[in-house]
Design an enzyme around this catalytic site. Sequence first.
Site: not given
Length: 583
Positions: A198, A305, A342, A441, A464-465, A475, A512
């Site tokens: 934040h 998400r 998703r 993925e 990413n996956d 990762r 994405c």
Amino acid sequence: MVKVRPEMRQLRGVAAAPGYAMGAARLVGRQEAEIDPRSISAEQAEAELERLENGQRGAQTELEQLEITARETVGEEEADIVASHLLMLDDPDLLDPIREKIGRDLLNAERAVAEVSDELIVTLQALESSYIKQRADDLRDVRDRLLRHLRGDGGDPLQGLTEPVVLIARDLAPTDTLRLRKDLVKGFATDEGGSASHTAIVARSLDIPAVVGLNSATGEIRDGDYVIVDGVNGLVIIDPDPPVRDEYRQREAAYRAEREALASFRGEPSVSADGTHLELMANIGSVQEARTAAEQSADGIGLYRTEFLYMGRARLPTEEEQLEAYLAIIRTIGPDKPLIIRSLDIGGDKELPAFGLERESNPFLGYRAIRLCLDRQELFKTQLRAIARSSAYGCVKLMYPMISTLTELRQANALLEEARRELSAEGIPYNPQMEVGVMIEVPSAVLVADKLAKEADFFSIGTNDLVQYALAVDRMNGKISHLYQPFDPAVLRLISMTVDSARREGKWVGMCGEMAGQPKALPLLLGMGLTELSMNPSSVLRCRMLLSQLSMRDAEQLAEQALKSESAQEVEQLLDNFLQAVK
């Protein structure tokens, strides 16, 4: 490349807010209130409970004023951060155990607050999810504020600033960052923190360059040292010589010029120089991020998400609560822009108390995403009903995560059809033509993409996956993170195979994962035939500007060369040379 003398000392951290700041360093401390760790008598318990209530009331008043100020001067997302602190400050899960320690264990208010808060913070930090870990930072901020009010001390770490400086701190609370004055704070650097914190969000909103996660900034830098904060590359340079200072002044001027150039692409179509359209969408997890996507004129939402609807709560969200969340996004971006939702992607690095998931030795290969949803069908169907209902009000598309077999797609679609039949029987509207897609993925999904493409309306590649599964690289493991290479030829071939399978069935393919937002990857992905890229909202305008300089023919030739390459390094050099020629 700037040449940095060894004696100048260079610290590397995480680029949290872009831009460059130069000037004298000012070390500040995040003031954690001192704790008087004493016990009390039974007769004193009532007075301590009253002190707790007064301290809570004082902290609430302070936060309420800060929320109003943030909403008026910064933005909704930043004000909502303060609002979340107000909710924490009134949360029974926090306050009831504190009261119990005072009344039953006979601890004074400060010690009770510290013990309960610290136990919760340790629990949150132990979880894998970066989102949940962020709640630990928020709770630490709430704890410190409450302790300061119990002590009767404002404890302002920013008091006494009278001239422009670069702040150096162990950490800055997001509420402290909200109170930074741009005329007095050129930039800041902290030992702790991450790019998704934040504090980083607020710094980006205030347009204050920041580098976080430096570990040793407060030990290496002294009050008055001349420092450069490079919020683009995540660097802090201490005592730079005149040539380096001049270089960074030029960089700052170029950065400002680029910002102005990017602003001219707001609201423009996402097309290449030869007229090829590429949808540049945004990844989001909240209404606030949707608002940012709209401000950056994203072509739509390529990934919503939904797991964030389930986080930070003791019970699961109802169908109506989920529907209202989806409708809020539609109202924010408009009913004509695509919204790809998703379905629930819980498990792996996203552990939630409400699900009661058992700890697994290898969660990324375990009970997660579509596997969990197909096992807990009532939970899944509640979400499917909400998504289907939202499709009556906007351009909504549904996307299943971590599909690895054709059987899983069929099972998920069977539950969707069941949900639709129920809605029809109840007379509740939905769009029967809503597109339903699959996230690619898992390598097995690529190998059966020809079958999946016959029954799915679109693919969205989650790099990413896909990268970590294809290359067998965790990762999050620092020892092998250098092996996590999105431009590895094996990964590029998997992407190409996915596109080819979809094209044969007349289906479109998007992406994405993080790779989609990298300008370096844009010409390559365009040339490989992707028609939609979804990214962090802040990347949309930069990618749109670059796209306007590309031709489809050149991009296709680049992709052909990249697919013949033998290493990730060779591909990256190819891309660097291509972009240099474009510039």
